[in-house]
Design an enzyme around this catalytic site. Structure first.
Site, short mmCIF file in Angstrom:
data_model
loop_
_atom_site.label_atom_id
_atom_site.label_comp_id
_atom_site.label_asym_id
_atom_site.label_seq_id
_atom_site.Cartn_x
_atom_site.Cartn_y
_atom_site.Cartn_z
N VAL A 68 0.84 -1.21 0.00
CA VAL A 68 0.00 0.00 0.00
C VAL A 68 0.87 1.26 0.00
O VAL A 68 0.66 2.18 -0.80
CB VAL A 68 -0.96 -0.01 1.21
CG1 VAL A 68 -1.78 1.28 1.27
CG2 VAL A 68 -1.90 -1.21 1.14
N ARG A 86 -4.38 -7.89 6.29
CA ARG A 86 -5.26 -9.07 6.39
C ARG A 86 -4.78 -10.18 5.48
O ARG A 86 -4.34 -9.93 4.35
CB ARG A 86 -6.66 -8.71 5.89
CG ARG A 86 -7.43 -7.85 6.81
CD ARG A 86 -8.90 -8.05 6.54
NE ARG A 86 -9.43 -7.22 5.48
CZ ARG A 86 -10.65 -7.36 4.98
NH1 ARG A 86 -11.46 -8.31 5.42
NH2 ARG A 86 -11.07 -6.56 4.02
N ARG A 100 -10.70 -7.27 9.47
CA ARG A 100 -9.78 -6.18 9.78
C ARG A 100 -9.48 -6.15 11.28
O ARG A 100 -8.39 -5.82 11.71
CB ARG A 100 -10.39 -4.85 9.33
CG ARG A 100 -10.51 -4.74 7.80
CD ARG A 100 -11.28 -3.47 7.44
NE ARG A 100 -11.43 -3.26 6.00
CZ ARG A 100 -12.44 -3.73 5.29
NH1 ARG A 100 -13.37 -4.48 5.86
NH2 ARG A 100 -12.54 -3.47 3.99
N HIS A 131 -15.11 1.22 9.10
CA HIS A 131 -14.44 0.66 7.92
C HIS A 131 -14.23 -0.82 8.22
O HIS A 131 -13.19 -1.25 8.66
CB HIS A 131 -13.11 1.36 7.67
CG HIS A 131 -12.37 0.83 6.46
ND1 HIS A 131 -12.90 0.86 5.20
CD2 HIS A 131 -11.15 0.25 6.34
CE1 HIS A 131 -12.04 0.32 4.35
NE2 HIS A 131 -10.98 -0.05 5.02
P1 NAI Z 1 2.61 -4.89 3.65
O1 NAI Z 1 2.93 -6.04 4.54
O2 NAI Z 1 2.83 -5.03 2.18
O3 NAI Z 1 3.41 -3.60 4.14
C1 NAI Z 1 3.45 -3.19 5.47
C2 NAI Z 1 4.81 -2.54 5.68
O4 NAI Z 1 4.83 -1.93 7.00
C3 NAI Z 1 5.99 -3.53 5.63
O5 NAI Z 1 6.93 -3.12 4.65
C4 NAI Z 1 6.57 -3.46 7.04
O6 NAI Z 1 7.96 -3.63 7.09
C5 NAI Z 1 6.19 -2.04 7.44
N1 NAI Z 1 6.26 -1.81 8.89
C6 NAI Z 1 5.90 -2.61 9.90
N2 NAI Z 1 6.15 -2.04 11.09
C7 NAI Z 1 6.69 -0.82 10.81
C8 NAI Z 1 7.17 0.25 11.61
N3 NAI Z 1 7.16 0.19 12.95
N4 NAI Z 1 7.68 1.35 10.99
C9 NAI Z 1 7.72 1.43 9.64
N5 NAI Z 1 7.26 0.44 8.83
C10 NAI Z 1 6.76 -0.67 9.41
O7 NAI Z 1 1.07 -4.52 3.95
P2 NAI Z 1 0.12 -3.66 3.01
O8 NAI Z 1 -0.63 -4.57 2.11
O9 NAI Z 1 0.89 -2.54 2.45
O10 NAI Z 1 -0.95 -3.10 4.09
C11 NAI Z 1 -0.55 -2.16 5.07
C12 NAI Z 1 -1.74 -1.82 5.99
O11 NAI Z 1 -2.72 -1.08 5.28
C13 NAI Z 1 -2.46 -3.05 6.55
O12 NAI Z 1 -2.81 -2.85 7.91
C14 NAI Z 1 -3.70 -3.13 5.69
O13 NAI Z 1 -4.76 -3.84 6.32
C15 NAI Z 1 -4.01 -1.67 5.53
N6 NAI Z 1 -4.91 -1.32 4.44
C16 NAI Z 1 -5.85 -0.37 4.70
C17 NAI Z 1 -6.73 0.05 3.74
C18 NAI Z 1 -7.74 1.11 4.05
O14 NAI Z 1 -8.70 1.26 3.31
N7 NAI Z 1 -7.58 1.87 5.12
C19 NAI Z 1 -6.71 -0.54 2.38
C20 NAI Z 1 -5.65 -1.52 2.19
C21 NAI Z 1 -4.80 -1.90 3.20
#
Ligand code: NAI
Length: 305
Positions: free
Chosen positions: A10, A79, A85, A172
């Site tokens: 994301v 997820r 979520r 959400h």
């Molecule tokens: P991902 O696993 O591809 O990326 C998450 C990143 O966060 C990883 O690179 C990880 O190393 C990094 N990370 C973890 N702890 C950290 C910290 N303390 N400091 C800096 N970076 C850190 O996951 P993805 O697919 O990118 O999803 C990220 C989040 O966004 C999830 O919680 C997902 O559910 C949420 N999301 C929310 C949406 C919305 O509509 N609000 C839509 C899509 C995803």
């Protein structure tokens, strides 16, 4: 400068959308060595293609966000197929608490846009941990739900997406509230174009469609990134667009001390005004169902009774 904390699927897709729209210089931060730096380089090359004169850098050091006026947070666990979520609650609370402390330390003046799920709970955690004013901490959720509802309405009527205006508020998550009564097609109320039964089917599909995408490809990121970019544009260009975001409520909609999706005016100061819709009894019941689920989630992490 805009900082994006979390350079996963994301975070990097948000960055790529912002480069394509040439919004501002970007800093990507992640805990994985090399990942934000690599994304930064790749995106710099993309910027060169676009002739988009923005600087994109990557870092593992939160200190580099000093001076940012907007911090976007898509860091933490995502997820997996079959998860809700809310299943992410415990672990992501730890991550978001730590990140919020760093934002408070290095970007005291920033507007904070939360993305991490469970979105409304993580927005509340960020708001309470930074101690920033309510208008400066909010979450992106409803804008994405709205894009999904819009695509389903347009598909069912065989009209352009451009002709559809829709609204989705509430949690959400599973209890989200797509609102056919507040949606229209070319200015015509949606419920004059389709029957209530058909509208309810679109509402149900909207609630379930994100889980379907995750089941099929493991994540959602293109549509979330565009939703974020539209919100960023409204803030940096002070457009004052009316957009549903997860915002802090203090009595509006009969809810106190929670962040949940409601339409707001989004501008240079972040959430400039919460708009209160006149919900009917059924809509209000569904809205409260989401609020109650949220309170109980926040109770699980010791933030609500
Ligand atoms: P991902 O696993 O591809 O990326 C998450 C990143 O966060 C990883 O690179 C990880 O190393 C990094 N990370 C973890 N702890 C950290 C910290 N303390 N400091 C800096 N970076 C850190 O996951 P993805 O697919 O990118 O999803 C990220 C989040 O966004 C999830 O919680 C997902 O559910 C949420 N999301 C929310 C949406 C919305 O509509 N609000 C839509 C899509 C995803």
């Amino acid at each position: 400068m805009i900082t994006i904390i979390g350079s996963g699927r994301v975070g990097s897709t948000i960055a790529s959308q912002l480069v394509a729209e040439s919004v501002d210089d970007l800093l990507l931060v992640d805990i994985i060595d090399g990942l934000p730096q690599g994304e930064g380089l790749d995106l710099t090359h993309m910027a060169a293609h676009y002739g988009s004169d923005v600087e994109v850098t990557g870092s593992n050091d939160y200190r580099d966000m000093t001076g940012s006026n907007l911090v976007i947070v898509p860091a933490g666990l995502a997820r997996k197929p079959g998860m809700t979520r809310l299943d992410l609650l415990q672990k992501n609370t730890e991550i978001i608490t730590k990140i919020s402390e760093k934002i408070k330390e290095y970007a005291q003046k920033a507007i904070v846009m939360m993305i991490t799920n469970p979105l409304d709970a993580m927005t509340y955690v960020a708001l309470k941990t930074t101690g920033f004013p309510n208008n400066r901490v909010f979450g992106m959720g409803g804008m994405l739900d709205l894009a999904r509802f819009t695509s389903l309405i347009a598909g069912s009527l065989g009209v352009s997406y451009e002709s559809v205006q829709s609204m989705v508020i509430g949690q959400h998550g599973e209890a989200m509230l797509p609102l056919p009564r507040f949606s229209s097609v070319g200015g015509i109320p949606l419920l004059d174009m389709i029957g209530e039964g058909e509208a309810n089917e679109l509402v149900e599909k909207t609630r379930k469609v994100a889980a379907q995408v995750i089941e099929m490809k493991g994540a959602t990121f293109y549509a979330p990134a565009k939703s974020v970019a539209d919100m960023v544009q409204s803030i940096v260009r002070d457009k004052k667009t009316v957009i549903p975001v997860s915002a802090y409520l203090n009595g509006e909609y009969g809810v106190r001390d929670l962040c949940i999706g409601v339409p707001v005016v989004l501008g240079n100061n972040g959430v400039e005004r919460v708009i209160e819709l006149k919900l009917n009894e059924q809509e209000q019941t569904q809205f409260m169902k989401g609020a109650t689920a949220l309170k109980s989630a926040l109770g699980q992490i010791g933030l609500h009774k």
